[in-house]
Design an enzyme around this catalytic site. Structure first.
Site, PDB file in Angstrom:
ATOM      1  N   HIS A  18      -3.590   9.401  -5.348  1.00 45.15           N
ATOM      2  CA  HIS A  18      -3.346  10.744  -5.999  1.00 45.15           C
ATOM      3  C   HIS A  18      -2.519  10.386  -7.207  1.00 45.15           C
ATOM      4  O   HIS A  18      -2.589  11.076  -8.371  1.00 45.15           O
ATOM      5  CB  HIS A  18      -2.311  11.533  -5.109  1.00 45.15           C
ATOM      6  N   HIS A  26       3.491   7.097   0.595  1.00 44.41           N
ATOM      7  CA  HIS A  26       3.322   6.090   0.068  1.00 44.41           C
ATOM      8  C   HIS A  26       4.976   5.365  -0.271  1.00 44.41           C
ATOM      9  O   HIS A  26       5.880   6.311  -0.150  1.00 44.41           O
ATOM     10  CB  HIS A  26       2.993   5.895  -1.390  1.00 44.41           C
TER      11      HIS A  26
END
Length: 214
Positions: A124, A166
Site C-alpha cells: 500500500h 506493518h
C-alpha cells in the site's frame, strides 16, 4: 520441509528494535488520540483507497470503455505502473519473508495472495507514494492537487502501522521503493500515441498494426 532461515545477528536486532518502536508508536497514538478502534473505519477506508485490485479493475474498465483520449492514455500508464509495482513488491516480499505484526488481523477487503502474509515492504505504501509523486510529475492537472496527494500517501502509510498491518521499517522501505519506482517509470512513461497504440493492439483488431514507441 526446508530448514528455517537463520537471520544474521545485526539484522535480527534491527528487526526486534523495529517491533518495539512500532508498538511504542501505536501506544503513543492510542494514549494521545484515544482508542484506535474509534478510527478503524478511517483506517479501513484508507486501506481500500489504495488496494491494488480495485485500482486495477477501475483503470482497466476506463481503458475498455473510453474512446481515444488523454484520460484513457493516463489510465493505460497507471495500469502499467500498477502491474510493475505489484511485481516488484511480490519479489521483494518473497525474498525478505518478514512476517506481519502479531496483532495483524487477516480481514483485508479482498482475498490476499500468498506473498501478502509477508510484511516487508508495505505494498500500500509503495503504491501510494509512487502515485502521489508520479501523477503530478507527468500531468499538470494533478500538480495543483500535489498537497492532497501527498497527504493521502502519508495517511495511507501511517494507517498501515496503526492497523497493525506493518512495522515502521516496512513503511519506510515501501516509501523508498515507491520513490524509486516513480523516478524510474517517469522516464519510461508512454506518450499518448504509444499508449493508444498499445490499446489498439489488444482491443482493436483492425488496428493491430498501429505503431507505438516509448
Amino acid at each position: 520441509m526446508g530448514e528455517k532461515r537463520v537471520v544474521p545477528g545485526p539484522l535480527k536486532k534491527t528487526l526486534e528494535w523495529d517491533v518495539k518502536m512500532t508498538d511504542k508508536a501505536v501506544k503513543m497514538f492510542d494514549q494521545k488520540y484515544g482508542p484506535l478502534s474509534k478510527y478503524n473505519s478511517i483506517f479501513k477506508g484508507l486501506e481500500i483507497s489504495c488496494h491494488g485490485i480495485p485500482w486495477l479493475i477501475v483503470t482497466a474498465t476506463f481503458i475498455f470503455l473510453l474512446d481515444s483520449s488523454p484520460f484513457r492514455n493516463l489510465m493505460v500508464n497507471i495500469f502499467l505502473v500498477l502491474i510493475f509495482d505489484i511485481i516488484v513488491v511480490a519479489v521483494v516480499k518473497a525474498i525478505a519473508r518478514r512476517r506481519r505484526p502479531e496483532r495483524n488481523q487477516n480481514d483485508e477487503m479482498i482475498g490476499s495472495f500468498s506473498v501478502d502474509k509477508f510484511s516487508f515492504p508495505s505494498g500500500h505504501c509503495t503504491r501510494a507514494v509512487m502515485l502521489s509523486l508520479l501523477l503530478p510529475l507527468k500531468y499538470d492537472l494533478f500538480f495543483w492537487f500535489s498537497p492532497v496527494l501527498a497527504g493521502w500517501g502519508a495517511a495511507v502509510s501511517i494507517s498501515r502501522v496503526l492497523l497493525h498491518r506493518h512495522h515502521i521499517l516496512d513503511v519506510i522501505g515501501g516509501t523508498v521503493i515507491g520513490i524509486l519506482q516513480a523516478m524510474l517509470y517517469s522516464l519510461t512513461w508512454l506518450s499518448d500515441e504509444s499508449a493508444q497504440g498499445l490499446v489498439n493492439f489488444f482491443l482493436d483488431e483492425t488496428q493491430v498494426g498501429a505503431s507505438y514507441d516509448v
